[in-house]
Design an enzyme around this catalytic site. Structure first.
Site, mmCIF file in Angstrom:
data_model
loop_
_atom_site.group_PDB
_atom_site.id
_atom_site.type_symbol
_atom_site.label_atom_id
_atom_site.label_comp_id
_atom_site.label_asym_id
_atom_site.label_seq_id
_atom_site.Cartn_x
_atom_site.Cartn_y
_atom_site.Cartn_z
ATOM 1 N N ALA A 13 0.834 -1.204 0.000
ATOM 2 C CA ALA A 13 0.000 0.000 0.000
ATOM 3 C C ALA A 13 0.863 1.246 0.000
ATOM 4 O O ALA A 13 0.478 2.284 0.515
ATOM 5 C CB ALA A 13 -0.922 -0.018 1.216
ATOM 6 N N ARG A 19 -1.422 10.248 -9.709
ATOM 7 C CA ARG A 19 -2.429 10.459 -10.772
ATOM 8 C C ARG A 19 -3.841 10.646 -10.234
ATOM 9 O O ARG A 19 -4.743 11.036 -10.971
ATOM 10 C CB ARG A 19 -2.368 9.319 -11.785
ATOM 11 C CG ARG A 19 -1.207 9.508 -12.775
ATOM 12 C CD ARG A 19 -0.835 8.226 -13.471
ATOM 13 N NE ARG A 19 -1.907 7.726 -14.310
ATOM 14 C CZ ARG A 19 -1.950 6.497 -14.807
ATOM 15 N NH1 ARG A 19 -0.966 5.642 -14.550
ATOM 16 N NH2 ARG A 19 -2.952 6.109 -15.548
ATOM 17 N N GLN A 79 7.948 1.031 3.945
ATOM 18 C CA GLN A 79 8.969 0.955 2.902
ATOM 19 C C GLN A 79 9.528 2.376 2.754
ATOM 20 O O GLN A 79 8.832 3.269 2.275
ATOM 21 C CB GLN A 79 8.348 0.474 1.579
ATOM 22 C CG GLN A 79 9.391 0.264 0.498
ATOM 23 C CD GLN A 79 8.799 0.113 -0.898
ATOM 24 O OE1 GLN A 79 7.669 0.532 -1.165
ATOM 25 N NE2 GLN A 79 9.581 -0.473 -1.794
ATOM 26 N N GLY A 84 10.780 -0.736 -5.775
ATOM 27 C CA GLY A 84 10.209 -1.836 -6.548
ATOM 28 C C GLY A 84 9.370 -2.768 -5.698
ATOM 29 O O GLY A 84 9.415 -2.746 -4.470
ATOM 30 N N ARG A 320 -31.587 8.690 7.645
ATOM 31 C CA ARG A 320 -30.203 8.972 8.061
ATOM 32 C C ARG A 320 -29.777 8.022 9.180
ATOM 33 O O ARG A 320 -30.594 7.280 9.721
ATOM 34 C CB ARG A 320 -30.100 10.441 8.475
ATOM 35 C CG ARG A 320 -30.232 11.372 7.255
ATOM 36 C CD ARG A 320 -30.318 12.820 7.675
ATOM 37 N NE ARG A 320 -29.238 13.177 8.559
ATOM 38 C CZ ARG A 320 -29.277 14.210 9.416
ATOM 39 N NH1 ARG A 320 -30.352 14.978 9.479
ATOM 40 N NH2 ARG A 320 -28.238 14.470 10.187
ATOM 41 N N ASN A 364 -49.639 7.841 14.236
ATOM 42 C CA ASN A 364 -49.768 8.495 12.934
ATOM 43 C C ASN A 364 -49.210 9.907 13.037
ATOM 44 O O ASN A 364 -49.655 10.702 13.867
ATOM 45 C CB ASN A 364 -51.244 8.551 12.507
ATOM 46 C CG ASN A 364 -51.379 9.069 11.087
ATOM 47 O OD1 ASN A 364 -51.379 8.304 10.129
ATOM 48 N ND2 ASN A 364 -51.469 10.383 10.945
ATOM 49 N N ALA A 367 -48.851 15.241 8.094
ATOM 50 C CA ALA A 367 -47.995 15.949 7.132
ATOM 51 C C ALA A 367 -47.383 17.188 7.765
ATOM 52 O O ALA A 367 -48.052 17.915 8.495
ATOM 53 C CB ALA A 367 -48.818 16.355 5.910
ATOM 54 N N TYR A 374 -33.086 20.652 18.197
ATOM 55 C CA TYR A 374 -31.762 21.290 18.291
ATOM 56 C C TYR A 374 -31.920 22.758 18.643
ATOM 57 O O TYR A 374 -32.723 23.469 18.026
ATOM 58 C CB TYR A 374 -31.086 21.140 16.917
ATOM 59 C CG TYR A 374 -29.650 21.573 16.830
ATOM 60 C CD1 TYR A 374 -28.723 21.224 17.796
ATOM 61 C CD2 TYR A 374 -29.212 22.321 15.729
ATOM 62 C CE1 TYR A 374 -27.396 21.609 17.689
ATOM 63 C CE2 TYR A 374 -27.890 22.707 15.613
ATOM 64 C CZ TYR A 374 -26.979 22.355 16.598
ATOM 65 O OH TYR A 374 -25.663 22.732 16.479
ATOM 66 N N ARG A 427 -52.333 26.496 19.651
ATOM 67 C CA ARG A 427 -52.345 27.408 18.497
ATOM 68 C C ARG A 427 -53.361 28.493 18.829
ATOM 69 O O ARG A 427 -54.197 28.324 19.723
ATOM 70 C CB ARG A 427 -52.770 26.656 17.232
ATOM 71 C CG ARG A 427 -54.169 26.087 17.330
ATOM 72 C CD ARG A 427 -54.513 25.131 16.201
ATOM 73 N NE ARG A 427 -55.926 24.791 16.259
ATOM 74 C CZ ARG A 427 -56.425 23.641 15.861
ATOM 75 N NH1 ARG A 427 -55.644 22.697 15.383
ATOM 76 N NH2 ARG A 427 -57.718 23.429 15.935
HETATM 77 C C1 UD1 Z 1 3.170 -4.359 -11.677
HETATM 78 C C2 UD1 Z 1 3.856 -5.667 -12.097
HETATM 79 C C3 UD1 Z 1 3.398 -5.981 -13.526
HETATM 80 C C4 UD1 Z 1 1.910 -6.084 -13.585
HETATM 81 C C5 UD1 Z 1 1.265 -4.814 -13.051
HETATM 82 C C6 UD1 Z 1 -0.233 -5.020 -12.912
HETATM 83 C C7 UD1 Z 1 6.004 -5.760 -10.987
HETATM 84 C C8 UD1 Z 1 7.462 -5.543 -11.135
HETATM 85 N N1 UD1 Z 1 5.266 -5.485 -12.045
HETATM 86 O O1 UD1 Z 1 3.650 -3.347 -12.518
HETATM 87 O O2 UD1 Z 1 3.976 -7.189 -13.966
HETATM 88 O O3 UD1 Z 1 1.486 -6.331 -14.922
HETATM 89 O O4 UD1 Z 1 1.758 -4.511 -11.738
HETATM 90 O O5 UD1 Z 1 -0.858 -3.820 -12.619
HETATM 91 O O6 UD1 Z 1 5.555 -6.192 -9.934
HETATM 92 N N2 UD1 Z 1 4.668 -0.699 -4.849
HETATM 93 C C9 UD1 Z 1 5.223 -0.456 -3.615
HETATM 94 N N3 UD1 Z 1 6.541 -0.130 -3.524
HETATM 95 C C10 UD1 Z 1 7.350 -0.057 -4.618
HETATM 96 C C11 UD1 Z 1 6.773 -0.293 -5.862
HETATM 97 C C12 UD1 Z 1 5.437 -0.621 -5.937
HETATM 98 O O7 UD1 Z 1 4.524 -0.513 -2.604
HETATM 99 O O8 UD1 Z 1 8.536 0.235 -4.429
HETATM 100 C C13 UD1 Z 1 3.257 -1.068 -4.928
HETATM 101 C C14 UD1 Z 1 2.461 0.027 -5.660
HETATM 102 O O9 UD1 Z 1 1.903 0.944 -4.742
HETATM 103 C C15 UD1 Z 1 1.377 -0.759 -6.346
HETATM 104 C C16 UD1 Z 1 2.042 -2.101 -6.614
HETATM 105 O O10 UD1 Z 1 3.108 -2.203 -5.721
HETATM 106 O O11 UD1 Z 1 0.249 -0.983 -5.488
HETATM 107 C C17 UD1 Z 1 2.501 -2.220 -8.076
HETATM 108 O O12 UD1 Z 1 3.461 -1.259 -8.348
HETATM 109 P P1 UD1 Z 1 3.485 -0.479 -9.725
HETATM 110 O O13 UD1 Z 1 4.633 0.427 -9.713
HETATM 111 O O14 UD1 Z 1 2.138 0.068 -10.044
HETATM 112 O O15 UD1 Z 1 3.829 -1.671 -10.712
HETATM 113 P P2 UD1 Z 1 3.464 -1.774 -12.234
HETATM 114 O O16 UD1 Z 1 4.541 -1.106 -13.022
HETATM 115 O O17 UD1 Z 1 2.076 -1.386 -12.468
#
Ligand code: UD1
Ligand code: MG
Length: 452
Positions: A13, A19, A79, A84, A320, A364, A367, A374, A427
């Site tokens: 996460a 984006r 992280q 990656g 609500r 009942n 209307a 409040y 009233r």
């Molecule tokens: C990844 C896959 C790809 C797949 C695609 C599907 C890898 C290397 N590639 O690519 O094969 O087709 O998803 O959507 O796994 N994240 C981290 N820390 C990092 C990098 C990523 O937490 O350092 C999390 C991102 O928040 C995301 C997920 O891992 O939720 C995927 O990362 P993202 O960079 O979107 O990978 P893709 O290039 O989409």
């Protein structure tokens, strides 16, 4: 799934989500009224994960808090640098080192994955694979990693940016989710380098690492809808659409009639009974339970409401949070109810506000009745006894009690408790002037003639 195999789920996460163009982290954006992260945590719970690790970006306390809300026992890992997907999984190394039979890796921005699919991934491990990747066949494969399969076995996952022309022609793509044998997971992840176009540690390289170690890797197929990833608000809306169509179908399969299902919107936790009729253009926000045989007429909005058997709501009603509508009770058009218990068979048919109140069975409410709950600082309760009759256009100034079976004359402003069985009138008394209308008209006609 063998109940003897335990399972660790690692949910990534740490996405930046730029984006989304949002002040809020991407994985907290909601589908069906619940953060995407919570959907994924629900799915891993449904797939029998015994422990859960969530990997968040630095300073993302709100993401950690959202995870703990759904999965209080979840371990949170940070992280520090985004190097990656394999690097992200290794942020949860302590959880991996604790040992598990199956390790599931999921992305928190892929909210629609089902427990059944996760169980199939685990099933592949139980059948002897050391790695099972989730594959799908999108209409357009551009950008995804490709699953390279030879004789039924997965030999590699090639990231689009690293793929050759031939490899790019492969339509079978990597959804990103993966199951790893807990016995081998740590060694496989630590064998991964970053010798690729993006200089990232790719989780997908675990496939080649497994092959090198003489272990088997396979893939499991899922529908493109299920593994849809969300990177921007357009994809968020697409995921919402898939979620809604699932909930509509589920409600109908379980015995509800939806006249125009595409116009009815559910939350992740909406519960709909049998023989419930839902007319077009109804929204169920969080926390609604609709019991058997209830009718929700068109253009109604419900949130945190319990509608009991045979009750009817709307059209154009707003329930609500804290509304508890008794069996067979009726709430009609342009009625708003909040924090109120409405007794069996009671009727609130038109143009009314009931807030912080209890209404007895078969009462009942005429209307235009308003509970004035409040004073700008505090909220006060109104209690209306069983069988009471509140005349139209009455204001009930809380705190106030209307006894059982009492009558309130129309247009009353009730500021004091009304004993059971009595009539309260609050009233101005009506006065009459016989012949006044004719005198008035004559006088007015005389004035018109005098005008120049
Ligand atoms: C990844 C896959 C790809 C797949 C695609 C599907 C890898 C290397 N590639 O690519 O094969 O087709 O998803 O959507 O796994 N994240 C981290 N820390 C990092 C990098 C990523 O937490 O350092 C999390 C991102 O928040 C995301 C997920 O891992 O939720 C995927 O990362 P993202 O960079 O979107 O990978 P893709 O290039 O989409
Ligand atoms: Mg991605």
């Amino acid at each position: 799934m063998s109940p003897t195999r335990n399972c660790l789920a690692i949910v990534l996460a740490a996405g930046e989500g730029t984006r989304m163009k949002s002040a809020q982290p991407k994985v907290l954006h909601e589908v069906g009224g619940q953060p995407m992260l919570a959907h994924v945590l629900d799915a891993v719970g449904g797939a029998g994960a015994h422990s859960v690790a969530v990997v968040v970006g630095p300073g993302r306390d709100e993401v950690a808090a959202a995870a703990r809300k759904v999965a209080p026992a979840a371990q949170i890992f940070v992280q520090q640098e985004r190097l990656g997907t394999a690097h992200a999984v290794l942020a949860a190394k302590a959880a991996l080192a604790a040992g598990a039979d199956d390790v599931l890796v999921l992305f928190a921005d892929t909210p629609l994955v089902t427990p059944a699919t996760l169980s199939r991934l685990r099933g592949a491990l139980a059948d002897g694979a050391a790695l099972a990747a989730l594959g799908f066949e999108p209409a357009d494969a551009t950008g995804y990693g490709r699953l390279l399969v030879v004789k039924g076995e997965l030999v590699a996952i090639r990231e689009h940016k690293d793929a050759s022309e031939d490899e790019r022609r492969v339509g079978l793509c990597n959804a990103g989710l993966m199951a790893l044998s807990g016995q081998h997971a740590l060694a496989l992840l630590e064998a991964i380098g970053n010798d690729n176009v993006q200089k990232e540690f790719y989780l997908t390289d675990a496939v080649e690492a497994a092959r090198k170690a003489g272990l088997k890797a396979v893939h499991v197929l899922a529908s493109a809808h299920e593994v849809m990833g969300v990177n921007d608000r357009v994809q968020l809306a697409a995921a919402e659409a898939v979620f809604q169509s699932r909930k509509r179908e589920q409600a109908m399969r379980e015995g509800a009639t939806l006249i125009a299902p595409e116009t009815v919107f559910f939350s992740h936790d909406t519960k709909i009974g049998r023989d419930v009729l839902i007319e077009p253009n109804v929204i169920f926000a969080r926390g609604c339970t609709i019991e058997d045989g209830a009718v929700i007429h068109g253009f109604s909005h419900l949130e945190g409401a319990h509608v009991r058997s045979g009750a009817s709501v709307g059209p154009f009603a707003r329930l609500r949070p804290g509304t508890d509508l008794g069996r067979g009770a009726k709430v009609g058009n342009f009625v708003e109810i909040k924090s109120a218990q409405v007794g069996e068979g009671a009727k609130i048919s038109h143009l009314t506000y009931i807030g912080d109140a209890s209404i007895g069975a078969e009462a009942n409410i005429g209307a235009g009745t308003i509970t004035c709950n409040y004073d700008g600082f505090n909220k006060f309760r109104t209690e209306i006894g069983a069988g009471a009759f509140v005349g139209s256009n009455s204001s009930l100034v809380a705190p106030v009690k209307i006894g059982e079976g009492a009558y309130i004359g129309s247009g009353s402003v009730i500021t004091q408790d009304v004993p059971a069985g009595s009539l309260a009138l609050a009233r101005a008394l009506q006065s009459e002037k016989p012949g006044w209308a004719a005198r008035f008209r004559t006088a007015m006609a005389g004035r018109l003639k005098k005008r120049p």
